[in-house]
Design a protein around this motif. Structure first.
Motif, PDB file in Angstrom:
ATOM      1  N   LEU A  27     -51.742  -0.485   4.785  1.00  0.00           N
ATOM      2  CA  LEU A  27     -52.579  -1.639   4.968  1.00  0.00           C
ATOM      3  C   LEU A  27     -52.268  -2.750   4.118  1.00  0.00           C
ATOM      4  CD1 LEU A  27     -56.275   0.161   4.788  1.00  0.00           C
ATOM      5  CD2 LEU A  27     -55.327  -1.089   6.902  1.00  0.00           C
ATOM      6  N   PHE A  28     -51.846  -2.530   2.877  1.00  0.00           N
ATOM      7  CA  PHE A  28     -51.431  -3.657   1.997  1.00  0.00           C
ATOM      8  C   PHE A  28     -50.344  -4.356   2.672  1.00  0.00           C
ATOM      9  CE2 PHE A  28     -49.066  -5.206  -1.600  1.00  0.00           C
ATOM     10  CZ  PHE A  28     -50.009  -6.058  -2.232  1.00  0.00           C
ATOM     11  N   GLY A  29     -49.396  -3.711   3.102  1.00  0.00           N
ATOM     12  CA  GLY A  29     -47.982  -4.405   3.698  1.00  0.00           C
ATOM     13  C   GLY A  29     -48.123  -4.929   5.110  1.00  0.00           C
ATOM     14  N   ALA A  30     -49.344  -4.335   5.725  1.00  0.00           N
ATOM     15  CA  ALA A  30     -49.511  -4.735   7.214  1.00  0.00           C
ATOM     16  C   ALA A  30     -49.947  -6.416   7.455  1.00  0.00           C
ATOM     17  CB  ALA A  30     -50.611  -3.911   7.890  1.00  0.00           C
ATOM     18  N   TYR A  31     -50.267  -6.651   6.213  1.00  0.00           N
ATOM     19  CA  TYR A  31     -50.548  -8.328   6.028  1.00  0.00           C
ATOM     20  C   TYR A  31     -49.457  -8.840   6.646  1.00  0.00           C
ATOM     21  CZ  TYR A  31     -50.646 -12.322   2.967  1.00  0.00           C
ATOM     22  OH  TYR A  31     -50.627 -13.591   2.631  1.00  0.00           O
ATOM     23  N   ALA A  32     -48.256  -8.535   6.013  1.00  0.00           N
ATOM     24  CA  ALA A  32     -46.964  -9.142   6.525  1.00  0.00           C
ATOM     25  C   ALA A  32     -46.785  -9.356   8.212  1.00  0.00           C
ATOM     26  CB  ALA A  32     -45.627  -8.688   5.678  1.00  0.00           C
ATOM     27  N   ILE A  33     -46.994  -8.184   8.780  1.00  0.00           N
ATOM     28  CA  ILE A  33     -47.021  -8.114  10.265  1.00  0.00           C
ATOM     29  C   ILE A  33     -47.615  -9.355  10.832  1.00  0.00           C
ATOM     30  CG2 ILE A  33     -47.383  -6.851  12.202  1.00  0.00           C
ATOM     31  CD1 ILE A  33     -47.077  -4.168  10.573  1.00  0.00           C
ATOM     32  N   ARG A  44     -56.767  -7.045   7.747  1.00  0.00           N
ATOM     33  CA  ARG A  44     -55.465  -7.428   7.038  1.00  0.00           C
ATOM     34  C   ARG A  44     -54.583  -8.491   8.026  1.00  0.00           C
ATOM     35  NH1 ARG A  44     -54.693  -8.236   2.552  1.00  0.00           N
ATOM     36  NH2 ARG A  44     -52.554  -7.440   2.186  1.00  0.00           N
ATOM     37  N   LEU A  45     -54.422  -7.954   9.221  1.00  0.00           N
ATOM     38  CA  LEU A  45     -53.370  -8.715  10.147  1.00  0.00           C
ATOM     39  C   LEU A  45     -54.091 -10.330  10.096  1.00  0.00           C
ATOM     40  CD1 LEU A  45     -53.040  -6.094  13.095  1.00  0.00           C
ATOM     41  CD2 LEU A  45     -51.302  -7.085  11.544  1.00  0.00           C
ATOM     42  N   MET A  46     -55.400 -10.465  10.281  1.00  0.00           N
ATOM     43  CA  MET A  46     -55.972 -11.652  10.504  1.00  0.00           C
ATOM     44  C   MET A  46     -55.724 -12.680   9.175  1.00  0.00           C
ATOM     45  SD  MET A  46     -59.602 -10.895  12.420  1.00  0.00           S
ATOM     46  CE  MET A  46     -60.340 -12.557  12.041  1.00  0.00           C
ATOM     47  N   ALA A  47     -55.847 -11.774   7.981  1.00  0.00           N
ATOM     48  CA  ALA A  47     -55.465 -12.442   6.814  1.00  0.00           C
ATOM     49  C   ALA A  47     -54.097 -12.988   6.863  1.00  0.00           C
ATOM     50  CB  ALA A  47     -55.916 -11.584   5.594  1.00  0.00           C
ATOM     51  N   GLY A  48     -53.112 -12.142   7.352  1.00  0.00           N
ATOM     52  CA  GLY A  48     -51.744 -12.577   7.397  1.00  0.00           C
ATOM     53  C   GLY A  48     -51.384 -13.548   8.335  1.00  0.00           C
ATOM     54  N   VAL A  49     -52.141 -13.731   9.543  1.00  0.00           N
ATOM     55  CA  VAL A  49     -51.867 -14.818  10.325  1.00  0.00           C
ATOM     56  C   VAL A  49     -52.422 -16.059   9.539  1.00  0.00           C
ATOM     57  CG1 VAL A  49     -52.626 -15.897  12.257  1.00  0.00           C
ATOM     58  CG2 VAL A  49     -52.050 -13.544  12.502  1.00  0.00           C
ATOM     59  N   ASN A 101     -39.261 -23.860   5.240  1.00  0.00           N
ATOM     60  CA  ASN A 101     -40.303 -23.366   4.359  1.00  0.00           C
ATOM     61  C   ASN A 101     -40.889 -22.010   4.905  1.00  0.00           C
ATOM     62  OD1 ASN A 101     -40.385 -24.892   1.982  1.00  0.00           O
ATOM     63  ND2 ASN A 101     -42.105 -26.106   2.649  1.00  0.00           N
ATOM     64  N   ALA A 102     -40.928 -22.160   6.379  1.00  0.00           N
ATOM     65  CA  ALA A 102     -41.323 -21.126   7.047  1.00  0.00           C
ATOM     66  C   ALA A 102     -40.670 -19.755   7.001  1.00  0.00           C
ATOM     67  CB  ALA A 102     -41.757 -21.293   8.511  1.00  0.00           C
ATOM     68  N   VAL A 103     -39.317 -20.169   7.175  1.00  0.00           N
ATOM     69  CA  VAL A 103     -38.396 -19.002   7.223  1.00  0.00           C
ATOM     70  C   VAL A 103     -38.324 -18.274   5.751  1.00  0.00           C
ATOM     71  CG1 VAL A 103     -35.794 -18.608   7.269  1.00  0.00           C
ATOM     72  CG2 VAL A 103     -36.715 -20.039   8.912  1.00  0.00           C
ATOM     73  N   PHE A 104     -38.182 -19.260   4.907  1.00  0.00           N
ATOM     74  CA  PHE A 104     -38.040 -18.881   3.277  1.00  0.00           C
ATOM     75  C   PHE A 104     -39.342 -17.944   2.998  1.00  0.00           C
ATOM     76  CE2 PHE A 104     -39.999 -19.534  -0.883  1.00  0.00           C
ATOM     77  CZ  PHE A 104     -38.948 -18.724  -1.755  1.00  0.00           C
ATOM     78  N   TYR A 105     -40.533 -18.357   3.405  1.00  0.00           N
ATOM     79  CA  TYR A 105     -41.852 -17.560   3.091  1.00  0.00           C
ATOM     80  C   TYR A 105     -41.641 -16.269   3.811  1.00  0.00           C
ATOM     81  CZ  TYR A 105     -44.497 -20.871   0.353  1.00  0.00           C
ATOM     82  OH  TYR A 105     -45.110 -21.810  -0.518  1.00  0.00           O
ATOM     83  N   SER A 106     -41.235 -16.288   5.068  1.00  0.00           N
ATOM     84  CA  SER A 106     -40.909 -14.883   5.959  1.00  0.00           C
ATOM     85  C   SER A 106     -40.108 -13.844   5.131  1.00  0.00           C
ATOM     86  CB  SER A 106     -40.478 -15.261   7.111  1.00  0.00           C
ATOM     87  OG  SER A 106     -41.218 -16.033   7.934  1.00  0.00           O
ATOM     88  N   LEU A 107     -39.210 -14.274   4.556  1.00  0.00           N
ATOM     89  CA  LEU A 107     -38.109 -13.578   3.652  1.00  0.00           C
ATOM     90  C   LEU A 107     -38.947 -12.981   2.465  1.00  0.00           C
ATOM     91  CD1 LEU A 107     -34.982 -15.531   4.084  1.00  0.00           C
ATOM     92  CD2 LEU A 107     -35.358 -13.374   5.127  1.00  0.00           C
ATOM     93  N   THR A 108     -39.661 -13.930   1.689  1.00  0.00           N
ATOM     94  CA  THR A 108     -40.443 -13.446   0.581  1.00  0.00           C
ATOM     95  C   THR A 108     -41.361 -12.250   0.937  1.00  0.00           C
ATOM     96  OG1 THR A 108     -42.209 -15.178   0.921  1.00  0.00           O
ATOM     97  CG2 THR A 108     -39.959 -15.838  -0.389  1.00  0.00           C
ATOM     98  N   TYR A 109     -42.175 -12.460   2.075  1.00  0.00           N
ATOM     99  CA  TYR A 109     -43.013 -11.667   2.530  1.00  0.00           C
ATOM    100  C   TYR A 109     -42.560 -10.280   2.856  1.00  0.00           C
ATOM    101  CZ  TYR A 109     -46.974 -14.738   1.699  1.00  0.00           C
ATOM    102  OH  TYR A 109     -47.732 -15.439   0.841  1.00  0.00           O
ATOM    103  N   LEU A 110     -41.293  -9.911   2.930  1.00  0.00           N
ATOM    104  CA  LEU A 110     -40.576  -8.837   3.341  1.00  0.00           C
ATOM    105  C   LEU A 110     -40.879  -7.666   2.215  1.00  0.00           C
ATOM    106  CD1 LEU A 110     -37.365  -9.670   4.937  1.00  0.00           C
ATOM    107  CD2 LEU A 110     -39.327  -8.775   6.163  1.00  0.00           C
ATOM    108  N   GLY A 111     -41.179  -8.551   0.890  1.00  0.00           N
ATOM    109  CA  GLY A 111     -41.162  -7.780  -0.233  1.00  0.00           C
ATOM    110  C   GLY A 111     -42.649  -7.156  -0.195  1.00  0.00           C
ATOM    111  N   PHE A 112     -43.490  -7.355   0.515  1.00  0.00           N
ATOM    112  CA  PHE A 112     -44.798  -6.576   0.702  1.00  0.00           C
ATOM    113  C   PHE A 112     -44.536  -5.302   1.168  1.00  0.00           C
ATOM    114  CE2 PHE A 112     -47.445 -10.532   0.064  1.00  0.00           C
ATOM    115  CZ  PHE A 112     -48.341 -10.056  -1.042  1.00  0.00           C
TER     116      PHE A 112
END
Length: 389
Positions: A48-54, A104-109, A336-347
């Motif tokens: 659930l914690f990591g699903a945010y990144a999806i 969690r998915l809504m929070a991610g979006v 910035n979008a590409v950068f943040y996408s890569l950072t959130y792989l860490g979740f």
């Protein structure tokens, strides 16, 4: 309101990023709550914690470029509403894994749709300040929100009743204030964008040495280091007193450390050195994790949090500064979008760690992580950054 008393334009956007970040990461303090209250497994909770990144990564990649075309404010307004809706869904779904997943998915979006446009917007509103100011302000707002949400949620969940509901109410109150501040935040006049040129320049940056060496291999350490600090390392010991509050406090300590070290990153100057220093801090934090795993000393948890929080803050601000330097203004939100996408792989790190611990000892897991961080340092230092208008 008097113009003298009104918040600075950049601060109004930073407040929006702070509030969305609070809503996104308040869930970090709730992992033990759902495990104890609802009997969810460790894999389910970290999933659930990591699903945010999806939800976050597609929103980042889609909405960032859209904001380059239609403007930042037209994107951010519905994002604030969505952040509120996500928290309401988490409240309603307190005992349902499926509903919590939806929240969690809504929070991610909401986060994905806020962070890249918001960072670009703050940079544009900081154009009168020295280079790198916009990146640091965006990183500070994001980190402060990420750190405050779980800190408050952990205290509320530990000592107040209805732990699956009350911890989320502070975010709803915060959003009422922030919407009033940020709804009419100014944005620079729109400039005509050559979309064919934009696509070529974005692709060129993504193939460049600064991106491939300075961003691609290092960005996942931003949230990989942070989430390991409060979602993985504490599982190596038995926290005897107020475990929910301690988890929230470790999360807050990790992320607020990331806030406080960012001025130090400014003094390092070169983003390559900023990132390399962050990776060294990550390796040291994971080395402390080795000691915790071998000795069971829970008093060392704050030490690991300080070091991994330092890694989080420095790699984040170093990466944003790199993007600010290599990106044309019209491409800033897209990159910035590409950068943040890569950072959130860490979740994904806590879930991957939970699965890896079935076959690897905690000590082995920490040693492998520290070794990877150290090997990545010379890669980051090999990048060269060329400033772009």
């Amino acid at each position: 309101m008097s113009s003298r008393l009104a918040p600075a334009p950049w601060f109004r956007v930073a407040a929006a990023m702070f509030a969305v970040g609070w809503g996104a990461n308040q869930f970090a303090a709730m992992l033990l709550v759902y495990r104890d209250e609802d009997g969810f497994s460790g894999e389910a909770v970290t999933g659930l914690f990591g699903a945010y990144a999806i939800g976050l990564i597609p929103a980042l990649l889609i909405v960032g470029p859209i904001s380059d075309r239609i403007g930042r404010r037209r994107v951010m307004r519905p994002v604030l509403v969505l952040s509120v809706a996500a928290t309401i869904v988490l409240i309603v779904g307190g005992h349902s894994l499926a509903v919590l997943l939806l929240g969690r998915l809504m929070a991610g979006v909401a986060s994905g749709a806020a962070f890249a446009p918001g960072s670009a917007w703050i940079k544009e509103l900081s154009a009168d300040r020295p280079g790198g100011t916009g990146a640091r302000r965006a990183a500070l707002a994001l980190s402060a929100g990420f750190g405050s949400g779980p800190l408050v949620a952990g205290v509320v969940a530990q000592w107040l009743p209805v732990p699956t509901l009350l911890p989320y109410l502070p975010h709803l109150v915060l959003m009422v204030v922030v919407v009033a501040i940020a709804w009419h935040a100014p944005e620079p006049p729109a400039r005509p964008v050559d979309h064919s040129r934009q696509g070529r320049e974005v692709a060129s940056v993504l193939r460049s040495r600064p991106f491939l060496l300075g961003i691609l291999f290092t960005a996942p350490w931003v949230f990989g280091a942070a989430s390991t600090s409060f979602a993985t390392v504490p599982t190596f010991v038995e926290i005897g007193v107020a475990p929910i509050a301690v988890t929230g406090a470790l999360c807050g300590l990790t992320l607020w450390t990331g806030v406080l070290v960012q001025p130090f990153g400014k003094r390092l100057g070169d983003p390559r050195r900023i990132i390399a220093t962050g990776l060294l801090a990550a390796a040291l934090g994971l080395a402390v994790g080795v000691v915790i795993a071998r000795t069971g000393q829970e008093l060392l948890l704050p030490v690991a949090a300080l070091l991994l929080g330092t890694a989080y803050g420095l790699v984040l601000v170093g990466g944003l500064t790199t993007i600010e330097q290599v990106a044309h203004r019209d491409d800033l939100a897209s990159l910035n979008a590409v950068f943040y996408s890569l950072t959130y792989l860490g979740f994904a790190a806590p879930l991957l760690s939970t699965l890896a611990l079935r076959s690897v000892s905690p000590t082995g897991l920490m040693v492998i992580g520290a070794a990877v961080a150290l090997v990545t340092i010379p890669v980051a230092l090999a990048a060269r950054v060329t400033r772009t208008a």
